[in-house]
Design a protein around this motif. Structure first.
Motif, short mmCIF file in Angstrom:
data_model
loop_
_atom_site.label_atom_id
_atom_site.label_comp_id
_atom_site.label_asym_id
_atom_site.label_seq_id
_atom_site.Cartn_x
_atom_site.Cartn_y
_atom_site.Cartn_z
N ASP A 168 0.84 -1.21 0.00
CA ASP A 168 0.00 0.00 0.00
C ASP A 168 0.87 1.25 0.00
O ASP A 168 0.59 2.23 0.69
CB ASP A 168 -0.96 0.01 1.20
N GLU A 169 1.92 1.22 -0.79
CA GLU A 169 2.83 2.36 -0.91
C GLU A 169 3.25 2.53 -2.36
O GLU A 169 3.29 1.55 -3.13
CB GLU A 169 4.09 2.16 -0.05
N THR A 170 3.57 3.75 -2.72
CA THR A 170 4.07 4.02 -4.06
C THR A 170 5.43 3.36 -4.24
O THR A 170 6.30 3.46 -3.37
CB THR A 170 4.17 5.53 -4.30
N LEU A 171 5.61 2.70 -5.36
CA LEU A 171 6.89 2.03 -5.66
C LEU A 171 7.59 2.81 -6.77
O LEU A 171 7.01 3.08 -7.81
CB LEU A 171 6.63 0.59 -6.12
N VAL A 172 8.86 3.15 -6.52
CA VAL A 172 9.65 3.91 -7.48
C VAL A 172 10.94 3.14 -7.77
O VAL A 172 11.73 2.89 -6.85
CB VAL A 172 9.98 5.32 -6.96
N ILE A 173 11.15 2.76 -9.02
CA ILE A 173 12.37 2.04 -9.43
C ILE A 173 12.88 2.71 -10.71
O ILE A 173 12.24 2.62 -11.76
CB ILE A 173 12.08 0.54 -9.71
N SER A 174 14.01 3.36 -10.61
CA SER A 174 14.57 4.02 -11.79
C SER A 174 15.45 3.08 -12.61
O SER A 174 15.53 3.20 -13.83
CB SER A 174 15.38 5.26 -11.37
N ASP A 175 16.11 2.16 -11.94
CA ASP A 175 16.96 1.17 -12.60
C ASP A 175 16.84 -0.13 -11.83
O ASP A 175 17.46 -0.29 -10.77
CB ASP A 175 18.41 1.66 -12.65
N GLY A 220 18.01 -3.08 -12.31
CA GLY A 220 19.24 -3.84 -12.14
C GLY A 220 20.13 -3.29 -11.05
O GLY A 220 20.96 -4.02 -10.50
N ASP A 221 19.99 -2.03 -10.74
CA ASP A 221 20.79 -1.40 -9.69
C ASP A 221 19.86 -0.97 -8.56
O ASP A 221 19.77 0.19 -8.20
CB ASP A 221 21.53 -0.18 -10.28
N SER A 222 19.11 -1.95 -8.03
CA SER A 222 18.15 -1.68 -6.97
C SER A 222 17.95 -2.94 -6.14
O SER A 222 18.40 -4.03 -6.54
CB SER A 222 16.81 -1.26 -7.57
N PRO A 223 17.29 -2.83 -4.99
CA PRO A 223 17.00 -4.04 -4.19
C PRO A 223 16.10 -5.04 -4.93
O PRO A 223 15.91 -6.16 -4.45
CB PRO A 223 16.30 -3.47 -2.96
N TYR A 224 15.55 -4.64 -6.07
CA TYR A 224 14.63 -5.51 -6.81
C TYR A 224 15.30 -6.15 -8.03
O TYR A 224 14.63 -6.61 -8.94
CB TYR A 224 13.43 -4.68 -7.28
N SER A 225 16.63 -6.23 -8.02
CA SER A 225 17.34 -6.74 -9.20
C SER A 225 16.98 -8.19 -9.51
O SER A 225 17.01 -8.61 -10.68
CB SER A 225 18.85 -6.60 -9.00
N ASP A 226 16.65 -8.97 -8.49
CA ASP A 226 16.30 -10.39 -8.70
C ASP A 226 14.80 -10.62 -8.68
O ASP A 226 14.35 -11.78 -8.62
CB ASP A 226 16.97 -11.26 -7.63
N ASP A 227 14.00 -9.57 -8.73
CA ASP A 227 12.55 -9.70 -8.62
C ASP A 227 11.99 -10.43 -9.84
O ASP A 227 12.44 -10.22 -10.98
CB ASP A 227 11.90 -8.32 -8.50
N ILE A 228 11.01 -11.29 -9.61
CA ILE A 228 10.39 -12.05 -10.70
C ILE A 228 9.77 -11.14 -11.75
O ILE A 228 9.73 -11.47 -12.94
CB ILE A 228 9.33 -13.03 -10.13
#
Length: 382
Positions: free
Chosen positions: A86-93, A95-103
């Motif tokens: 329930d929060e806005t998600l911001v990902i600019s890159d 591959g260079d973020s905590p979500y690099s391995d995200d499905i």
């Protein structure tokens, strides 16, 4: 981001909110297109996630995956984080973020993303997101994040309003159907009761005849209540086509219909107004009927033209205070207004007029303002 760019973002929001002619689908399309262009990314998508799936409601993608109408597994999308946290998600890159391995990165191939939840009636409806196939050259700024959040709030309000209008339309349709069935089912036994009562009245005299006449008067009142209930159910919204009508002609026709035996009618400062002739006549009839039923003998009723409308005033004895306070915006349950005065309110609101009432022991004055006063020649009276 420069101050000019920030102003452009919020000018876009203002233009979206100012367009009252567009449909909900058109507004959604405008919102996701403007967001995509302003954020300079590849895609804009609005989804519904309330059922547990990721259903694309609106999209700048014209065909293939994630086009409008397609459905996907929510658990393979970036938007699942928005829904669960329930929060806005911001990902600019990605591959260079905590979500690099995200499905979601593997399944969708999207390398930048900004999305926020859409809330409708207190529940999460879905998400509005903007994304791209490549990392963003510059990080999403705070103003851009706020822009996306404001877009989602605006869309949520629009979806909420559309839902409420549809629910109201369905409710009104059911009310109309119910009122028609009820009136039919009530009028059948009412007709039988009146016929047998009239037949019995022809064969008796003296007190019994008076008793039967009282019964017939009560049956007539029931017929009036049925008619007024149908009027409220079927004609309580906007009135029909307006035309120039003369106050005096409509008022006199209504007076002859009601035929108050305890009062006389006077016309003061006659004028022509823009109104639905039939509905204006209903307004007068119900006010005159109120006089007939509740005023003493000798009362004078004046229909008076005013600067921007008209007034109907009688010489007493006045409305009960609780009823006067309940009219034109007061709580319906506060005073037992009856259907007649409720119809008066509906006719006024249906025209877009402002209504008010002043009442004391010596008079009651209903005044209607915001009425279109015209000088065109009126149509002949009915």
């Amino acid at each position: 981001m420069t101050d000019a760019e920030v102003r452009d973002y919020f000018q876009d929001l203002y233009r979206l909110g100012s367009d009252t002619s567009a449909s909900l689908e058109e507004k959604i399309e405008q919102a996701i297109t403007i967001g995509r262009d302003r954020l300079d990314v590849d895609y804009g998508v609005l989804s519904h996630t309330g059922s547990g799936d990721y259903e694309v409601i609106g999209s700048t993608i014209q065909s293939g995956q994630y086009a409008a109408g397609s459905t996907h597994d929510l658990e393979t999308t970036w938007c699942r984080h928005v829904v669960s946290d329930d929060e806005t998600l911001v990902i600019s890159d990605a591959g260079d973020s905590p979500y690099s391995d995200d499905i979601a990165r593997d399944v969708t191939g999207l390398q930048c993303y900004v999305g926020a939840s859409i809330v409708v009636d207190g529940d999460t409806y879905g998400t509005l997101c903007f994304s791209g196939d490549e990392p963003r050259p510059s990080a999403f700024g705070a103003e851009e994040k706020q822009f996306v959040e404001l877009l989602t709030q605006w869309i949520g309000h629009e979806i909420e309003r559309e839902r409420h209008y549809r629910a109201l339309d369905a409710q009104n349709e059911r009310l109309n159907e119910f009122a028609g069935v009820l009136a039919h089912d009530l009028r059948n036994p009412l007709t039988g009761a009146r016929g047998y009562t009239e037949l019995a009245a022809e064969s008796v005299s003296g007190p019994e005849s008076d008793y039967l006449q009282t019964a017939l008067d009560s049956l007539d009142r029931m017929e009036t209540l049925i008619t007024e209930t149908l009027t409220l159910a079927k004609e309580g919204a906007d009135v029909g086509e307006r035309e120039p009508v003369q106050l005096s002609s409509v008022a006199r026709v209504a007076w002859e219909t009601v035929s108050p035996t305890t009062a006389t009618l006077e016309i003061s400062n006659d004028r022509t107004v823009q109104a639905d002739r039939s509905r204006l006549r209903q307004l007068f009839e119900n006010l005159f009927r109120n006089v007939e039923e509740h005023c003493d003998a000798g009362v004078v009723v004046t229909v008076e033209g005013t600067q921007d409308g008209f007034a109907v005033e009688d010489t007493g004895p006045g409305l009960p205070e609780e009823i006067a306070e309940s009219l034109f915006g007061g709580a319906y349950g506060k005073g037992r207004r009856g259907l007649g005065l409720l119809i008066v309110e509906r006719v006024a609101s249906g025209h877009g007029w402002n209504g008010s009432v002043e009442s004391d022991k010596t008079r009651t004055r209903f005044e209607f303002s915001g009425v279109g006063v015209v000088t065109d020649p009126p149509r002949p009276a009915d």
